[in-house]
Design a protein around this motif. Structure first.
Motif, PDB file in Angstrom:
ATOM      1  N   THR A 155      -8.169  -7.535  -0.261  1.00  0.00           N
ATOM      2  CA  THR A 155      -8.748  -6.730  -1.342  1.00  0.00           C
ATOM      3  C   THR A 155      -9.578  -7.627  -2.248  1.00  0.00           C
ATOM      4  OG1 THR A 155      -6.669  -5.502  -1.360  1.00  0.00           O
ATOM      5  CG2 THR A 155      -8.181  -5.077  -3.186  1.00  0.00           C
ATOM      6  N   ILE A 169     -11.449  -6.729  -5.845  1.00  0.00           N
ATOM      7  CA  ILE A 169     -11.847  -5.659  -6.759  1.00  0.00           C
ATOM      8  C   ILE A 169     -13.210  -5.950  -7.354  1.00  0.00           C
ATOM      9  CG2 ILE A 169     -11.235  -4.474  -8.894  1.00  0.00           C
ATOM     10  CD1 ILE A 169      -8.302  -4.968  -8.052  1.00  0.00           C
ATOM     11  N   GLN A 190      -8.870   4.009   4.080  1.00  0.00           N
ATOM     12  CA  GLN A 190      -9.043   2.887   3.164  1.00  0.00           C
ATOM     13  C   GLN A 190      -7.964   2.928   2.092  1.00  0.00           C
ATOM     14  OE1 GLN A 190     -12.422   2.649   0.315  1.00  0.00           O
ATOM     15  NE2 GLN A 190     -13.196   1.135   1.751  1.00  0.00           N
ATOM     16  N   GLU A 209      -7.621  -1.844   4.726  1.00  0.00           N
ATOM     17  CA  GLU A 209      -7.996  -0.821   5.703  1.00  0.00           C
ATOM     18  C   GLU A 209      -6.896  -0.574   6.725  1.00  0.00           C
ATOM     19  OE1 GLU A 209     -11.417  -2.603   7.594  1.00  0.00           O
ATOM     20  OE2 GLU A 209     -10.165  -3.970   8.750  1.00  0.00           O
ATOM     21  N   ILE A 215      -7.193  -1.844 -10.562  1.00  0.00           N
ATOM     22  CA  ILE A 215      -7.832  -1.335  -9.339  1.00  0.00           C
ATOM     23  C   ILE A 215      -8.761  -0.162  -9.631  1.00  0.00           C
ATOM     24  CG2 ILE A 215      -6.070  -2.157  -7.731  1.00  0.00           C
ATOM     25  CD1 ILE A 215      -4.942   0.683  -7.650  1.00  0.00           C
ATOM     26  N   VAL A 223      -6.218   1.216  -1.652  1.00  0.00           N
ATOM     27  CA  VAL A 223      -6.769   0.777  -2.938  1.00  0.00           C
ATOM     28  C   VAL A 223      -6.419  -0.681  -3.250  1.00  0.00           C
ATOM     29  CG1 VAL A 223      -6.927   3.038  -4.026  1.00  0.00           C
ATOM     30  CG2 VAL A 223      -4.794   1.734  -4.205  1.00  0.00           C
ATOM     31  N   PHE A 224      -5.337  -1.152  -2.650  1.00  0.00           N
ATOM     32  CA  PHE A 224      -4.908  -2.519  -2.911  1.00  0.00           C
ATOM     33  C   PHE A 224      -4.029  -2.959  -1.751  1.00  0.00           C
ATOM     34  CE2 PHE A 224      -2.557  -5.986  -4.928  1.00  0.00           C
ATOM     35  CZ  PHE A 224      -3.543  -6.591  -5.687  1.00  0.00           C
ATOM     36  N   ARG A 255     -11.890  -3.524   0.353  1.00  0.00           N
ATOM     37  CA  ARG A 255     -10.676  -2.708   0.225  1.00  0.00           C
ATOM     38  C   ARG A 255      -9.818  -2.887   1.464  1.00  0.00           C
ATOM     39  NH1 ARG A 255      -9.797  -1.191  -4.909  1.00  0.00           N
ATOM     40  NH2 ARG A 255     -11.804  -1.758  -5.760  1.00  0.00           N
ATOM     41  N   PHE A 283     -16.135   1.518  -7.572  1.00  0.00           N
ATOM     42  CA  PHE A 283     -15.720   2.243  -6.376  1.00  0.00           C
ATOM     43  C   PHE A 283     -15.124   3.565  -6.802  1.00  0.00           C
ATOM     44  CE2 PHE A 283     -11.104   2.167  -6.349  1.00  0.00           C
ATOM     45  CZ  PHE A 283     -10.882   1.377  -7.436  1.00  0.00           C
ATOM     46  N   VAL A 315     -16.393  -5.896  -3.529  1.00  0.00           N
ATOM     47  CA  VAL A 315     -15.586  -4.701  -3.340  1.00  0.00           C
ATOM     48  C   VAL A 315     -15.083  -4.579  -1.900  1.00  0.00           C
ATOM     49  CG1 VAL A 315     -15.319  -2.266  -3.828  1.00  0.00           C
ATOM     50  CG2 VAL A 315     -17.003  -3.570  -5.083  1.00  0.00           C
TER      51      VAL A 315
END
Lengths: 378, 596
Positions: free
Chosen positions: A357, A359, A232, A367, B348, A234-235, A365, A2, A363
């Motif tokens: 999430t 990873i 969006q 939101e 990540i 990342v975690f 993510r 990503f 994928v």
């Protein structure tokens, strides 16, 4: 792979497919306006419990493979009614006939001739709300001694197949198992029985985002659609949540401090800027804040908030009353200006967030969905 | 058959398809080009051939040799077109995913687990009658998994039939569905009690396609894995691969020569061990998983540590190793808070590379722990057979080791190979060597290598066809010799040497060195050169022949050289942070791995 770029859309159309895990009833129609808490569909259907019948034990005899094959009157896949005979065996000098009956209405799911076992799957729609287990008979004990042998108390949750009670028998231990999962309602020392009540919780699916029903999925749910801004992360941690958006910092690098949290933040989604510490997250959770969106957070604080290690990068199903969406990464990290500005524009509006999430592989993510229509959202 | 002049080999990985070309130039086989392209096994393309043809296109541009004509592979070669031999390995779409079943967890199920791992499979679950699951759970689990293949074992020959048959019934009840394709039955290899074959066939023949192989445990004292592994591989090609998207054509091109990637890696390691007559240990550290292999007395053992890796699984490395164990490898102060933030940021953003020396040190510290844990895992699975009666002396009775002891003895391992970005692409080879030394703690005399270009899978499948060519390319273009380490095992006392080493260099020069307590020392010995050494360990120290026993050997040079490791085994770091950091710096500087 990503991108490390922030995914941000000022204006887009969000479509969410909302489905029940099991077939059920759809409660909305196409074109209907919904809010995040609108129930789209529900089901009271429960998958039936399996019942295992030990033929050797029922017949009180060790039958051969062929004898068992002959004794069975039902095949795999056949339907059986409660108290219907599933196996019949003739033995002894007088040709005594032993029969084994099905305890429930359902289907024969599995037959092991080697072990002499039959597995009957109860028809979920006909499942009795409770089951009475004659533990005293199973263990061959006096009913009034039942309490001595019980492994559970009234009010305890039991899983299907759990040992309800055990006692030393002639050849090792005798056991009485829970035929269904549920709550122990009554342990009766007069009759020597235990009543287990099935937990009948209807399964519901809500709209999660405000908008309009774009499509009905018969028997399953619906597709909800809304024009919205989208951000969006990342975690994240925690699942779906929604509430009015509130900025508690005035710059992207600002820190959300425990002192800044008030009683009126209950039910809100808060924006933390560049950092939020453990104390602030804990206080927010106590106050009933629904979610926090932050640029950065210390990983160790998330571990402490959760009470366990976050080992593999798959989240969203943790038992957390508050959802957390991280936009930049770990450590104090100012939120990028564009994301911060977008969130500021939607201050006080109803937003929906999800911390889920993944990873690896798919994928997924976290939101933030900020509906544009003030008619339903604002 | 004439030797091929040109060989094309591809490895269709889960994310990247890597193609290499080996050609005979100036009388010698060498790697003449390599090219990559993204693998296209998943939606939207769902055809491995698309990514593969793209990789071949890149390779054609790099090497000036074209491979395709009208979308077909040119074989044999015609001048600068085509190749004489084409082979491929594959781990795309998650590799070969197997479900393994046996009767007892520590007996037949464990043997079946080892057989499947050795065949290059990813083991989805191990079912056993004593795994504590309810009947329903077991059936449900089989149903959910959708394995590519099932391995069923159980019972010694002439032993129990009914329990094996019972396990077969569970599988039958679950009606396992294949993961790829729909119009065929999941293949099941039955490698249990031969007496139960008929019954197993009867129970299962409608649900799965049953294939028989020798019993994995004909007696409790015996474990025979090879026939079952061969059967798994045959079925993998015949049933599984031919249903994966695009593989039918790949099978045609390779004339059926496709190996699961880990199987190929195992093959090349076995070839190396055989040719050099030694025992070896190898690691492949990926983003999500770490594979560990040993070849001991010619027998391959493989384990997969599913959640130990340098990107996606970093969070798990931290959780399993504990932060303090990673922090101990850093020559500077760092809080657990900072460590966890770095670790999660890397998780990540899996593709980020270290930008500062501190980040590089952090990455290598984490790699040490990931490797250490996967070696531990490997040792715990590569064990002597359990359930075997052993005669024991009184002293052993108190040790409580009823079989199941590890067979990985580091003193018997003469070669260690590291593969994976963190070691293969370390900015300095000495860093890679130090990571391997600290994580593995080799004992005695051990030579160390890194796989510079991730060619082990390619050369593995080649080694089954052209072992000489595979070994040539392996030595010239793939394995980078780091050097040899001499590490006496034992607990050192400060200030007193562990051993004396006499070295005779290839140019005739001689030298004598002491292996000093707590120190590392590098003796210059370049790659390609060999020196004779005579090591006299002090009392209590062992370099392979027993405590205090002298040993003479030939040692190989490398990009780092000959390393004298006087840090003792097991390797213990000081607890005082200041002291520990000083010691770490002294090692880094001795190895020229980092400068202050």
């Amino acid at each position: 792979m990503f991108s490390t770029e922030v995914v941000l859309q000022r204006e887009t159309v969000i479509r969410k497919k909302r489905r029940l895990p099991l077939p059920g009833e759809v409660l909305v129609v196409r074109g209907q306006k919904v809010t995040p808490d609108t129930i789209l569909a529900k089901t009271e259907y429960l998958p039936g419990d399996p019942y295992i019948i030990d033929l050797q034990r029922e017949f009180k005899a060790k039958l051969t493979f062929e004898e068992l094959e002959k004794a069975l009157v039902k095949k795999v896949g056949e339907r059986v009614e409660a108290q219907e005979v599933i196996a019949r065996h003739t033995s002894g000098f007088w040709g005594e006939v032993f029969t084994v009956k099905s305890p429930v209405t359902g289907y024969i799911e599995f037959i092991s001739l080697v072990q002499g076992r039959v597995l009957i799957r109860e028809d979920g729609r006909l499942a009795k709300p409770s089951v009475i287990v004659n533990v005293a008979r199973d263990l061959d004990i006096w009913p009034r001694l039942l309490g001595v042998y019980m492994q559970y108390r009234e009010g305890d949750e039991v899983k299907q197949g759990a040992i309800l009670a055990a006692s030393p028998g002639i050849a090792g231990m005798d056991y009485s198992f829970a035929p269904i999962g549920g709550r122990i309602e009554r342990i009766c020392t007069r009759t020597g029985t235990v009543t287990i009540v099935r937990e009948a919780r209807p399964t519901l699916v809500d709209a999660y985002i405000p908008g309009e029903v774009a499509e009905v999925l018969p028997g399953q749910g619906a597709v909800v659609q809304t024009p919205a801004a989208y951000l969006q992360g990342v975690f994240g941690l925690g699942g779906e949540a929604y509430g009015p958006l509130r900025l508690l910092v005035d710059s992207p690098a600002g820190e959300l401090l425990p002192d800044g949290l008030r009683e009126e933040n209950r039910g809100e989604i808060l924006v933390a800027g560049g950092y939020v510490g453990l104390a602030a997250m804990q206080k927010a959770m106590q106050l009933g804040v629904r979610g926090i969106i932050t640029g950065g957070v210390d990983a160790i604080d998330l571990v402490q908030l959760l009470g366990k290690e976050i080992a593999v990068g798959i989240t969203g199903h943790e038992d957390l009353a508050m959802t957390i969406v991280i936009t930049e990464g770990f450590g104090p990290l100012p939120m990028n200006q564009r994301a911060f500005d977008l969130l500021r524009e939607h201050q006080d509006h109803l937003v929906s967030i999800n911390g889920q999430t993944q990873i690896r592989a798919g994928v997924i993510r976290p939101e933030v969905i900020m509906p544009l229509s003030t008619e339903v959202g604002g | 058959m004439a030797k091929p002049q040109s060989i094309l080999i591809t490895d269709v990985g889960s994310t990247t398809t890597k193609a290499i070309l080996i050609e005979k130039t100036e009388g010698e086989y060498r790697l003449t080009g390599q090219a990559n392209a993204p693998t296209t096994v998943e939606a939207p393309l769902e055809d491995v051939m698309i990514g593969l043809q793209e990789a071949l296109g890149h390779l054609a541009r790099v090497t000036g040799r074209s491979f395709l004509e009208d979308g077909q592979l040119i074989i044999p070669q015609q001048g600068t077109k085509g190749v004489d031999l084409y082979l491929s390995t594959s781990s795309a779409g998650g590799g070969l995913q197997m479900l393994v079943a046996g009767l007892m967890k520590v007996l037949t199920a464990e043997s079946a687990h080892r057989a499947a791992l050795g065949a290059g499979a990813i083991v989805m679950d191990v079912l056993a009658l004593d795994d504590g699951r309810l009947v329903v759970e077991r059936i449900k689990r089989i149903r959910e998994l959708r394995p590519d293949m099932i391995l069923l074992s159980g019972g010694t020959d002439d032993g129990n039939i009914s329990q094996v048959a019972g396990m077969a019934e569970y599988i039958a009840a679950a009606e396992p569905q294949p993961r790829l394709g729909e119009d065929f039955q999941v293949p099941l290899v039955y490698a249990g009690n031969v007496q139960a074959r008929d019954y197993v066939e009867k129970v299962l023949s409608r649900q799965v396609s049953v294939h028989h192989s020798n019993n994995l445990r004909p007696t409790l004292e015996q474990e025979v894995l090879e026939p079952a592994r061969r059967e798994i591989h045959r079925l993998y090609l015949e049933h599984v691969m031919s249903h994966a998207p695009g593989y039918r054509q790949l099978l045609e091109w390779t004339r059926g020569q496709i190996y699961p990637t880990p199987l190929a890696v195992g093959k090349v390691l076995q070839t190396v061990a055989r040719k050099r007559d030694l025992n070896l240990l190898a690691f492949d550290i990926g983003g999500a998983t770490t594979d560990a292999f040993t070849v001991l007395d010619g027998i391959l053992h493989r384990t997969v540590s599913a959640n130990l890796g340098m990107s996606y699984s970093l969070g798990n490395v931290l959780a399993e190793a504990r932060p303090e164990n990673i922090l101990r490898w850093l020559p500077f102060d760092l809080s657990e808070r900072q460590l966890r933030n770095w670790n999660f940021n890397k998780m990540i953003r899996p593709t980020t590379l270290p930008e500062t020396t501190e980040e590089l040190l952090l990455e290598q510290a984490t790699a040490r722990e990931a490797l250490r844990l996967s070696l531990q895992h490997h040792k715990s699975l590569a064990v002597t057979l359990r359930g075997v009666q052993q005669s024991r002396s009184i002293a052993e009775v108190f040790k409580q080791t009823p079989g199941g002891q590890t067979i990985v003895d580091l003193k018997k391992i003469q070669m260690v190979i590291g593969s994976g970005g963190v070691v293969s692409h370390a900015p300095r080879r000495s860093q890679a060597m130090l990571v391997l030394l600290d994580a593995v703690e080799p004992e005695g005399i051990t030579s160390l290598y890194v796989d510079s270009a991730f060619l082990l899978p390619h050369l593995g499948i080649l080694s089954d066809h052209e072992p000489e060519i595979a070994l040539t390319v392996l030595e010239k273009d793939c394995l980078i010799p780091l050097g040899t380490v001499i590490a006496p095992a034992g607990i050192p006392r400060p200030g007193s040497p562990l051993a004396r080493v006499k070295i005779r260099f290839p140019d005739g020069g001689e030298g004598e060195e002491e292996v000093l307590s707590g120190r590392l020392k590098v003796v210059h010995l370049p790659a390609g050169q060999k020196a004779s050494v005579e090591i006299v360990p002090r009392r209590g120290f062992d370099v392979g022949a027993g405590p205090g026993v002298m040993i003479a050997a030939q040692v190989e040079g490398g990009q780092v050289g000959l390393v004298l490791d006087g840090r003792g085994r097991p390797l213990v770091l000081p607890t005082d942070p200041q002291h520990r950091q000083e010691i770490l710096w002294s090692w880094f500087e001795a190895m020229q791995a980092f400068e202050r």
